[in-house]
Each structure stands twice: as structure tokens, then as C-alpha cells.
Design an enzyme around this catalytic site. Structure first.
Site, PDB file in Angstrom:
ATOM      1  N   HIS A   1       0.821  -1.211   0.000  1.00 50.25           N
ATOM      2  CA  HIS A   1       0.000   0.000   0.000  1.00 50.25           C
ATOM      3  C   HIS A   1       0.859   1.267   0.000  1.00 50.25           C
ATOM      4  CE1 HIS A   1      -3.207   2.652   2.184  1.00 50.25           C
ATOM      5  NE2 HIS A   1      -3.160   2.914   0.898  1.00 50.25           N
TER       6      HIS A   1
ATOM      7  N   ILE B   1      -6.677   9.062  -0.910  1.00 47.88           N
ATOM      8  CA  ILE B   1      -6.910   8.786   0.504  1.00 47.88           C
ATOM      9  C   ILE B   1      -5.937   7.699   0.930  1.00 47.88           C
ATOM     10  CG2 ILE B   1      -8.671   7.067   0.081  1.00 47.88           C
ATOM     11  CD1 ILE B   1      -8.461   9.506   3.075  1.00 47.88           C
TER      12      ILE B   1
ATOM     13  N   HIS C   1       1.510   4.934  -2.844  1.00 48.01           N
ATOM     14  CA  HIS C   1       1.670   6.324  -2.373  1.00 48.01           C
ATOM     15  C   HIS C   1       3.069   6.872  -2.642  1.00 48.01           C
ATOM     16  CE1 HIS C   1      -2.037   7.111   0.086  1.00 48.01           C
ATOM     17  NE2 HIS C   1      -2.128   5.791  -0.036  1.00 48.01           N
TER      18      HIS C   1
ATOM     19  N   HIS D   1      -3.868   0.865  -6.486  1.00 46.71           N
ATOM     20  CA  HIS D   1      -4.171   1.453  -5.180  1.00 46.71           C
ATOM     21  C   HIS D   1      -5.554   1.048  -4.707  1.00 46.71           C
ATOM     22  CE1 HIS D   1      -5.652   4.685  -2.438  1.00 46.71           C
ATOM     23  NE2 HIS D   1      -4.500   4.399  -1.859  1.00 46.71           N
TER      24      HIS D   1
ATOM     25  N   ASN E   1      -6.332  -0.850  -1.140  1.00 43.81           N
ATOM     26  CA  ASN E   1      -6.774   0.134  -0.151  1.00 43.81           C
ATOM     27  C   ASN E   1      -8.214  -0.060   0.312  1.00 43.81           C
ATOM     28  OD1 ASN E   1      -6.338   2.793   1.349  1.00 43.81           O
ATOM     29  ND2 ASN E   1      -8.157   3.249   0.125  1.00 43.81           N
TER      30      ASN E   1
END
Length: 864
Positions: free
Chosen positions: A525, A864, A530, A716, A720
Site C-alpha cells: 500500500h 486517501i 503512495h 491502489h 486500499n
């Protein structure tokens, strides 16, 4: 209708859409100072009250000479640059424009124009007010020889004295650098220079500068809590982050003091986006709510700090935890937190039931579900095919000794139905979930933390005739007590369905999942989506003009990423932050991800390459997508390949509009500067790796852009938005292990025999850390109301190129077709891995979603 004749020429009417800064600016109301939570709540409630009656006042305040604009010609030059028109000012307020979004205001403006000016291609804007405003768009109507011209702006505009150069916005046309109208060339270059800055000084709130730095702001050296600096070294490489330029700490001149994180202003939308409720919910949770909960639990004003049974864990969803009135009164007024904790005015903290136990309360315990979540859970891209036996380690034997697996063929063959290990390997029926090498180098340090007791795990699985995976064995390894260099001390646990052996097997699975949870959060993740995307976002803004076709292609896939990453450095991955409190590696969490980043390969992030690398697929031109999956019922791979192909087809069609030849790629100066900086600065610690595309061909460009889009959107989403649906029931996805499996003859062993549930709960995440984990992953698993999903844009006028718009529409249609196929597969009872045994269909790669925690939806970006 709008052409108004005037002296010496013509007037062009424009419509300016903007949003004034108001009391709902989240940057202001979520800063928790000495007033604490109550002060913040008052700010929120007061802000709402003032905003209701203040819309007209805000609009009226823009009238007169508060905002001026000057058109810039794209066709007529003056001194080598496009001619600049006369200053014009916002005129009448247009409150009833039907296209306005929430809190948007529209104004008319009239520009003088004559035939010597030519066609507008940009404009300057000056804000003479003290407060900034958010410029949404500008539309010019009845422009001679052009018609309607759109400017999609989406940018904060501060007082004109805040800028060294005038704020400029460009028309929504698309030009390669060599095709830019000569009158706009200098303006294009100057704007990119502004965005790059000079690499010095501390960034201010109003800055729009994109620059690079290492991760040197996670620890607090002056407070006695330092952390390893990540990036800028071969030992601890890391992707770059946006540079803030804060002062250095006193004890470590290479570390930055903690504090507010700089985010280029247009990356931080403030009060404009409902997703900020989610982002700042994390901040409020970290800074205010969690300390209150910790105080309540450890002051024993709430029940025991341990869960007593699985029913006790389920009470978080079925009855909640009674909280003292004084604590609840400080939590419930915060809108996002009230929704998460479901307080409803009562002194109860209650979470929504996680999807994994909505149908069956006990199916999570089965071996079938344990195996299924490796290919259809929240971390489905780690399992690989076992191609050698015994499994070997890649760790340096001079440092770690012999780390070869101790699993034997005889142990495996107990549950293979008479199939020998060699035959199972040759027929592609053995698979492994291997966390041994990721954890072993840190295990001695992890196990010296106050409560952590963990193993490095290997799990081998067998592909049955019905296509379902079956776990055969779990290996639990610890460093040798005489030193890491003496190799591993391992125990092998086999499946069992009754007696004390079944309890030990359940505990072994828990240790595997703790490894998996940490690896998922830190690597799958955080690092692999990110962190690795942020350097691409920085370089894109520094070197690709808004007029550039690749900027227009990629920009939607960076939306909010720099912002949420900045928040993560403040509340999630920082020293003592939420990740360190709730996941096994503790203070070594992000450092561990740095070690894994050493082996990150950009080109392997493409889904087909990833599947081949892990041995889950082989190339086969006759198969769908050119790959034959070795686990046919592999939901993440089957659905993901359809999304991947749709992305790559869209990118290929779009790129071909602007780059008919490889030479066009090599001759694009902005593109080449962009890619050079991505490699040498953004991911500079890996710049010498041979796998980087050279950016010399259209295929290089198509592949690279496809990987960026896939990573920021579908990858993602897959790792997520299932966090709470699967992990909200902590016994299904524990994040901590606090003791080893008890040995016969010990008190812990006797307790395990007497009360297996209590033994399990004493091994995994305790109550306070569970509350932290659930609170955070519920926020992370939600979609904002204004989320923009893959195949959508937030403005239909993002380009004036009709062929690009047509290709994009085709992309959206294709994604809708894929949604239909996924739904059909989820309704096919022969595809057991999609729902059985917990009856939870695999929906994480369905493109569309409603607001909230929906267990589906692929946003364009990591927001997010």
C-alpha cells in the site's frame, strides 16, 4: 448575442467561475491548537453558521477593482512574446448559472479586443484582495475566428504581491513544445521555471513550487526519538517527497524539524473537497481522539484492555464500547468522527460490521478463507509460484547464515493427495506466501520491542483439482539466539482440525497474517502506490506544461496524492504515529520498507509483468491478454488484466495522436527533461538500474504512462478499499503479534489448551491498538462524495482535441463493459475464489462507486 461593439473594436464577454476563501477552509479549522477538540468543534460549527448567510456578501466583495485580468494573444507577438491586452475587471455577479458546482460563484467580465490582437491563448490575473480565492474556470464567448474558448484553471490565486511573476493561465489547447504557437513559447517556459523554483528557502503556504527532498522529517531527534533518514543513500534508498525547507534539528543537521508539511497550494484543495473531511479526519483522530481513548482504556474507565472472547471483539459492531461522558463529548461533535464512531448521542463507540463477518461469523477461521484472501483479499499480489524446493533465501549468508527452509517433502506430501512434491512443482501446483526475507533482518530488533514477539513466515499452498488453494504447511522462523549470523531457528506447523494441534495451527495462521498485514500496509500500500507515485507528480509539474499532451493525460492521476502523503508523514508513518503503534515492525516500519524498495522495479509494476515475475502467469499469445494464468480463478489477476488492457489501449490511442514516430518522442524537450528527472531525482537512489525505459520510443512512453496510471488507480484501489471490509474484524487480519506459540510444559500452553480464544486474543492486537486500527482503516476505506473515478474527468473541457475526447469516451465505455463482466463472474458459482466461504464477492476492481465505504470503486488517483 454577447458581441458588444465599442470604440475601436469589439468586446469579448467572459464568465469567471471561482470560489472565495471562507470560514469553511479546512486548513484553518482543523489546526488543533491550545483550544483542543472543543475549540475545533466550535470553529466548525461557527463556520457553518457564518457561511450560510455569507454567500452574497462574499460575492459582492469581488465587485469593483478587486480582481483584474489581461488576455494574452496566441497569434500576435510584441517583443517576442504574445501581446498583452488591456486590464479588465470582474463585473456583475451571476448567481444562477446552472453549471455552477457547490459554493461556486460566477462573474461576468468584458475584454477589449481588436483585429490586431489575434486569438487569446492565455491570460494574466491579479488578485488585489487580502484573501486568496480558488479560480475554477474562465470561458470566453464569441471570440472572432474561434468561437468559445475554455480555460480550466483549478488553482488558488493569492494577492498579486505574493508572486514574483504574474499568475498566468493557458487555454485548454494541447501542444507539444515544438508546436507551441511562437507567441506562447516564452510564457510556457517561464511558468515551468516558476513551478520549479530555485531549490532554496522555506516554502510558504502560497507557493506553487515543486521540488525534491528525502524522508528526513519522520523522527524527532531533539526530543530523543530519531528515525533513519530514508533516501539519498544506497543503504536506505527511497522515493523522493516534496521539499518543505524547514529548519534542521539541533541534534541532527540532516533532519528537518517536524511541523506543518508544505504542500504546493494547488495540491491542497482545502474547503473545496469533501475528501478533506476524510484527510483531516485522520489528523484529528491522531492528535486528539486516540489519546483520549488510550486514557479511557488504560485508566480502566472502560472494560479490560484485553478482549476476552471473539464475542467481545464482535461487540465493537453489535453493541459498542461504553465511553465516559467527558470523553464522548469531545469526540461526537466532529462530523467525520461522529459518522465513524456511530455515537448517535449515546455514550457508545460502535463501528460498522466488517463485510467479512456479515454473513458468517466463523468462516474467517477456515483454511479456505485463509488461502482465498491471498488471491482475492486486500493484499493479493504477493503470493508466487514455488519453483524450487526447499525454498531458499536471498539474504547474505555471511551476515545471516543459512536461511534455507527446513520444510521437508514428507511434510508437504501429507496433504497433497498422493502427489509428490517434484510432480506438484512441475505441474505448477505449489505456491508460496513468503515473508521470510522481508522480516528476518529486522526480527531481532522487532522482538526486542516491549510487546512484539514475531516470526518470519513461509506458507506453502497446493492448487487442488477444483482450482482452490489449500494450505499445506507454515514455517515459523526466528533468528538464532546466538546471533543473526548463525541462521534461523524454525518450527514447521501442519494443518489440524481438532485438539490442541488445531489451536496451534490457528495461531500459526495468525502469525502469517500479522506478517502479511505489515507487509501490505508498508509495502503493497504505502511504498508501492503512495510513495512511488509522488516523484512522478513532482516531475510532471516541474517539466510538463499544462499545454503538454502527457501532462493532460497524467495530471488527473496525481490528484491529492502529494496532499495525502504529507498528511501521512504527520500522522501515520511518523515516529510514534499510527502505523508504528499498530503494526508489527513498530519504529522500524518505514525503514523496513526502504530495504524492500532496493528491489523495486518500475517496469514490473505493470500487471502482466508482475504476474509473470511471480510465476502466476506464462506468456501465451492464444490466451486472453496474451497470458495464461496458472491459477485460473484468481480474482485480482482476472479483473486486473481487463482494467490493465483498457488503460493501455487508451494510453496507446492517446499517445499516437501526438507522437506518430519514435523520433517525435526523442525530440520532445519537455518530455525528455521530465523523464530524466524522474529517474535521476525522483527515484534517484535507483537511477543506475538497467530496467528504466530509455524514453526513446512510443512504446517506452506508452508503457511508462500505463504503469503510472495503473499504479495510481487500480492497484491502489485493490490494496486500499478492502482494508476495513477484511481487516475491520481484527481477529481475521491482526496487525500485531505479542507472544510466540506456547511450548508444552509452560503456563501459557496450559492456558491455550483451556481457553483457545483467550490464547489467540492474547497473541494478536490488543483492544486499544484495535480501536486505533479500525478507526483509521475505516477512513481509508471510504470514498469522498466528489471522487473522480477511472474513465471520468472533473471537467469535460479538459482538452479541445476532439480525437482525444473521442478516445477517452471509448475508454469509459470499455471500463463500463469490464464492470459488467466482473459482476457476471461474481455471480458464477463455479468461481469459488470470488466469494466462498465468507460469501463476500470480489468487487474491489469495479470501476464505479457511491460515496462511503462501498468495497468497490477505482478513483483516478491516490486521494486517501
Amino acid at each position: 448575442m454577447f458581441g458588444i461593439l465599442s470604440k475601436g473594436g469589439h468586446k469579448i464577454k467572459g464568465t469567471v467561475v471561482l470560489m472565495p476563501k471562507n470560514v469553511l477552509d479546512f486548513n484553518a479549522i482543523t489546526s488543533i491548537g491550545s483550544g483542543g477538540v472543543a475549540g475545533t468543534v466550535g470553529g466548525i460549527l461557527g463556520g457553518v453558521t457564518n457561511a450560510v448567510g455569507g454567500v452574497i456578501d462574499a460575492a459582492t466583495a469581488f465587485l469593483g477593482s478587486n480582481v483584474s485580468m489581461q488576455l494574452i494573444s496566441a497569434t500576435q507577438s510584441d517583443g517576442g512574446k504574445g501581446k498583452v491586452g488591456k486590464e479588465a475587471y470582474l463585473n456583475s455577479h451571476l448567481p444562477n448559472l446552472p453549471t455552477l458546482g457547490a459554493r461556486q460563484e460566477a462573474f461576468s467580465i468584458y475584454f477589449e479586443w481588436d483585429t490586431n490582437f489575434g486569438t487569446p491563448g492565455a491570460f494574466y490575473i491579479k488578485n488585489f484582495r487580502t484573501d486568496e480565492f480558488f479560480l475554477v474556470s474562465v470561458t470566453l464567448e464569441d471570440v472572432p475566428n474561434r468561437g468559445t474558448i475554455y480555460f480550466v484553471c483549478n488553482s488558488w490565486v493569492y494577492n498579486f504581491r505574493s508572486y514574483q511573476k504574474n499568475r498566468i493561465f493557458f487555454v485548454n489547447d494541447t501542444y507539444l513544445p515544438s508546436q507551441t504557437p511562437p507567441a506562447l513559447v516564452k510564457y510556457r517556459e517561464e511558468e515551468l521555471e516558476t513551478l520549479r523554483g530555485d531549490g532554496t528557502g522555506r516554502r510558504k503556504e502560497c507557493d506553487r513550487i515543486y521540488d525534491y527532498d528525502v524522508y528526513n522529517d519522520l523522527g524527532n531527534p531533539d526530543g530523543g526519538d530519531p528515525r533513519q533518514i530514508l533516501g539519498g543513500s544506497s543503504n536506505f534508498p527511497y522515493p523522493s517527497r516534496v521539499r518543505t525547507g524547514r529548519d534542521k534539528t539541533r541534534k541532527d543537521p540532516n533532519s528537518e524539524k517536524r511541523g506543518e508539511v508544505y504542500v504546493p497550494r494547488d495540491e491542497n484543495f482545502g474547503h473545496l473537497k469533501s475528501s478533506d473531511f476524510l484527510t483531516y479526519g485522520i489528523k484529528s483522530l491522531s492528535q486528539n481522539v486516540l489519546p483520549l481513548l488510550k486514557s479511557a482504556i488504560f485508566d480502566l474507565r472502560v472494560t479490560s484492555s484485553e478482549f476476552d472472547s471473539f464475542d467481545d471483539v464482535r461487540s465493537l459492531f453489535e453493541g459498542g464500547i461504553k465511553l465516559p461522558t467527558d470523553i464522548l463529548s469531545q469526540i461526537s461533535p466532529l462530523p467525520i468522527l461522529k459518522e465513524i464512531f456511530r455515537t448517535d448521542g449515546e455514550n457508545v463507540l460502535q463501528f460498522p460490521p466488517p463485510h467479512v463477518i456479515r454473513v458468517s461469523k466463523s468462516a474467517w477461521m477456515t483454511d479456505d478463507e485463509f488461502a482465498r484472501e491471498m488471491i482475492a483479499g486486500v493484499n493479493p499480489n504477493v503470493i508466487r509460484r514455488l519453483q524450487e524446493f526447499p525454498p531458499k533465501s536471498t539474504l547474505d549468508p555471511t551476515i545471516y547464515g543459512d536461511q534455507t527452509s527446513t520444510i521437508t517433502k514428507e511434510q508437504l506430501e501429507i496433504n497433497t493427495g498422493g502427489i509428490a512434491v517434484d510432480e506438484a512443482i512441475s505441474t505448477n501446483r505449489l505456491f508460496i506466501l513468503d515473508y521470510h526475507d522481508a522480516y528476518m533482518p529486522y526480527l531481532t530488533r522487532i522482538n526486542n520491542l516491549p510487546t512484539a514477539k514475531a516470526y518470519a513466515t513461509r506458507t506453502i499452498l497446493f492448487l487442488k483439482d477444483d482450482g482452490f488453494l489449500k494450505p499445506l504447511v507454515i514455517e515459523l522462523s526466528k533468528p538464532h539466539p546466538g546471533g543473526d549470523n548463525l541462521g534461523a531457528v524454525s518450527k514447521v506447523v501442519l494443518p489440524a482440525i481438532d485438539g490442541v494441534e488445531s489451536v496451534i495451527w490457528l495461531l500459526a495462521k495468525a502469525h502469517v497474517i500479522v506478517n502479511d498485514s505489515g507487509y501490505h500496509q508498508l509495502i503493497s500500500h504505502w511504498l508501492n502506490t503512495h510513495a512511488v507515485v509522488e516523484p512522478f507528480a513532482i516531475a510532471t509539474n516541474r517539466h510538463l506544461s499544462v499545454l503538454h499532451p502527457i501532462y493532460k493525460l497524467l495530471y488527473p492521476h496525481y490528484r491529492d496524492t502529494i496532499n495525502i502523503n504529507g498528511q501521512a508523514r504527520q500522522s501515520l508513518i511518523n515516529a510514534g504515529g499510527i502505523i508504528e503503534q499498530t503494526f508489527l515492525p513498530g519504529k522500524y516500519s518505514i525503514e523496513l520498507s526502504s530495504v524492500v524498495y532496493k528491489n523495486w522495479v518500475f517496469t514490473d509494476q505493470a500487471l502482466p509483468a508482475d504476474l509473470v515475475k511471480r510465476g502466476l502467469a506464462v506468456e501465451d499469445p492464444s490466451a486472453p491478454h496474451g497470458l495464461r494464468l496458472l491459477i485460473e480463478d484468481y480474482p485480482y489477476a482476472v479483473d486486473g488484466l481487463e482494467i490493465w488492457d483498457a488503460i493501455k489501449s487508451w494510453v496507446q490511442e492517446y499517445v499516437s495522436l501526438y507522437y506518430p514516430t519514435d523520433a517525435a518522442v526523442k525530440q520532445d524537450t519537455e518530455l525528455q527533461a521530465w523523464w530524466k528527472e524522474v529517474v535521476e531525482k525522483g527515484h534517484g537512489d535507483l537511477k543506475d538500474k538497467p530496467w528504466w525505459p530509455k524514453m526513446e520510443t512510443t512504446e517506452d512512453l506508452i508503457k511508462s504512462c500505463s504503469i503510472i496510471i495503473w499504479t495510481a488507480s487500480a492497484l491502489h484501489a485493490a490494496v486500499n478499499f478492502g482494508q476495513y471490509p477484511y481487516g475491520g474484524y481484527i481477529v481475521n487480519r491482526p496487525t500485531l503479534s505479542r507472544r510466540f506459540i506456547p511450548e508444552p510444559g509452560t503456563q501459557e500452553y496450559d492456558e491455550m489448551v483451556k481457553n483457545p480464544q483467550k490464547a489467540y486474543l492474547k497473541t494478536i492486537t490488543p483492544k486499544y491498538e484495535t480501536l486505533i486500527d479500525l478507526s483509521v482503516i475505516e477512513i481509508l476505506s471510504r470514498h469522498a462524495s466528489d471522487e473522480v473515478y477511472l474513465g471520468e474527468r472533473d471537467n469535460p473541457n479538459w482538452t479541445t482535441d476532439s480525437k482525444a475526447l473521442q478516445a477517452f469516451k471509448k475508454f469509459g465505455t470499455k471500463l463500463a463493459e469490464v464492470e459488467g463482466k466482473i459482476t457476471a463472474r461474481n455471480n458464477d458459482p463455479s468461481l469459488k475464489s470470488r466469494y466462498w466461504p465468507v460469501e463476500l464477492p470480489y468487487t474491489l476492481l469495479l470501476r464505479s462507486s457511491e460515496e462511503g465505504m462501498t468495497f468497490r470503486g477505482i478513483p483516478n488517483s491516490i486521494s486517501i
